[in-house]
Design a protein around this motif. Structure first.
Motif, short mmCIF file in Angstrom:
data_model
loop_
_atom_site.label_atom_id
_atom_site.label_comp_id
_atom_site.label_asym_id
_atom_site.label_seq_id
_atom_site.Cartn_x
_atom_site.Cartn_y
_atom_site.Cartn_z
N GLU A 1 0.71 -0.90 0.13
CA GLU A 1 0.00 0.00 0.03
C GLU A 1 0.59 1.19 -0.46
OE1 GLU A 1 -3.37 -0.46 -0.55
OE2 GLU A 1 -3.19 -2.48 -0.09
N ALA A 2 1.86 0.73 0.20
CA ALA A 2 3.17 2.22 0.28
C ALA A 2 3.28 2.69 -1.83
CB ALA A 2 4.12 2.24 0.38
N ALA A 3 3.47 4.41 -1.10
CA ALA A 3 3.62 4.76 -1.90
C ALA A 3 4.64 4.89 -2.50
CB ALA A 3 2.64 6.82 -1.63
N ILE B 1 7.82 6.81 -4.06
CA ILE B 1 8.87 7.67 -4.14
C ILE B 1 9.57 7.98 -5.91
CG2 ILE B 1 9.42 9.74 -3.25
CD1 ILE B 1 7.84 8.50 -0.26
N ARG C 1 9.37 3.20 -1.43
CA ARG C 1 8.81 2.98 -1.07
C ARG C 1 9.23 3.08 0.47
NH1 ARG C 1 8.95 -0.08 -5.25
NH2 ARG C 1 6.46 -0.14 -6.35
#
Length: 196
Positions: free
Chosen positions: A27-29, A31, A124
């Motif tokens: 679920e981590a965005a 970057i 992440r």
């Protein structure tokens, strides 16, 4: 602006990276950031075992000087003008004051600074047991590597938690060179090949 950074790192292979990405970091965005590494023509920054970079995150640019301490790394940050990346050479008058002062105090010539090269990272991040667990895939100089980091405020408890996580995940402990050291090692390997 300055801060003390305490983090633990471990190189991992792609299968481990892929497993962690699809479990803990699902679920981590994502970057995306690019580091532009800087030295002078005499390679005095690398020789002093410190690091100077510009980090481009897409919406901001920050110059950081990283100076190893007995525990952790002291980071000196300063905002820069985006035009600094337009030219390979860095105008010393555009350096943030705190960074220029640190370089000059170490006798480093700031008159011949230039961008050596770039390393891009797909990152992440998730909170984990009082710290920040970070999963990185980095691309630079025709190679890539994968790394797990744990950023903490306390060295002893952070080390114990990170080693426990590695053990629970069946990950072999492989303390890596940091990103800038890996970049320069690859840069040296490529440039020495081209000269021979």
């Amino acid at each position: 602006m300055e801060e003390l950074e305490i983090e633990f790192k471990n190189l991992i292979d792609y299968p481990v990276y892929d497993r962690l990405r699809n479990t803990y970091f699902k679920e981590a965005a994502v970057i995306t950031q690019t580091n532009f590494y800087i030295d002078n023509t005499h390679e005095e920054i690398a020789a002093a075992r410190i690091a100077l970079r510009i980090r481009d995150t897409g919406d901001s640019l920050m110059m950081t000087l990283k100076v190893p301490q007995e525990v952790g790394i002291m980071e000196y940050h300063g905002k820069i003008n985006p035009t600094m990346l337009d030219d390979e050479h860095i105008n010393q008058h555009e350096l943030p004051d705190n960074i220029r002062q640190q370089l000059e105090s170490r006798g480093i010539d700031v008159d011949s600074l230039y961008i050596v090269g770039a390393l891009s990272t797909e990152r992440r991040e998730i909170p984990y047991d009082g710290g920040l667990l970070v999963l990185d895939a980095s691309h630079y100089l025709d190679t890539e590597d994968f790394e797990l980091e744990y950023e903490v405020s306390d060295y002893e408890s952070g080390l114990e938690k990170f080693e426990t996580f590695l053990s629970q995940q069946g990950i072999q402990s492989k303390k890596p060179l940091n990103k800038i050291q890996r970049f320069y090692a690859r840069h040296k390997a490529l440039t020495s090949k081209s000269l021979s």
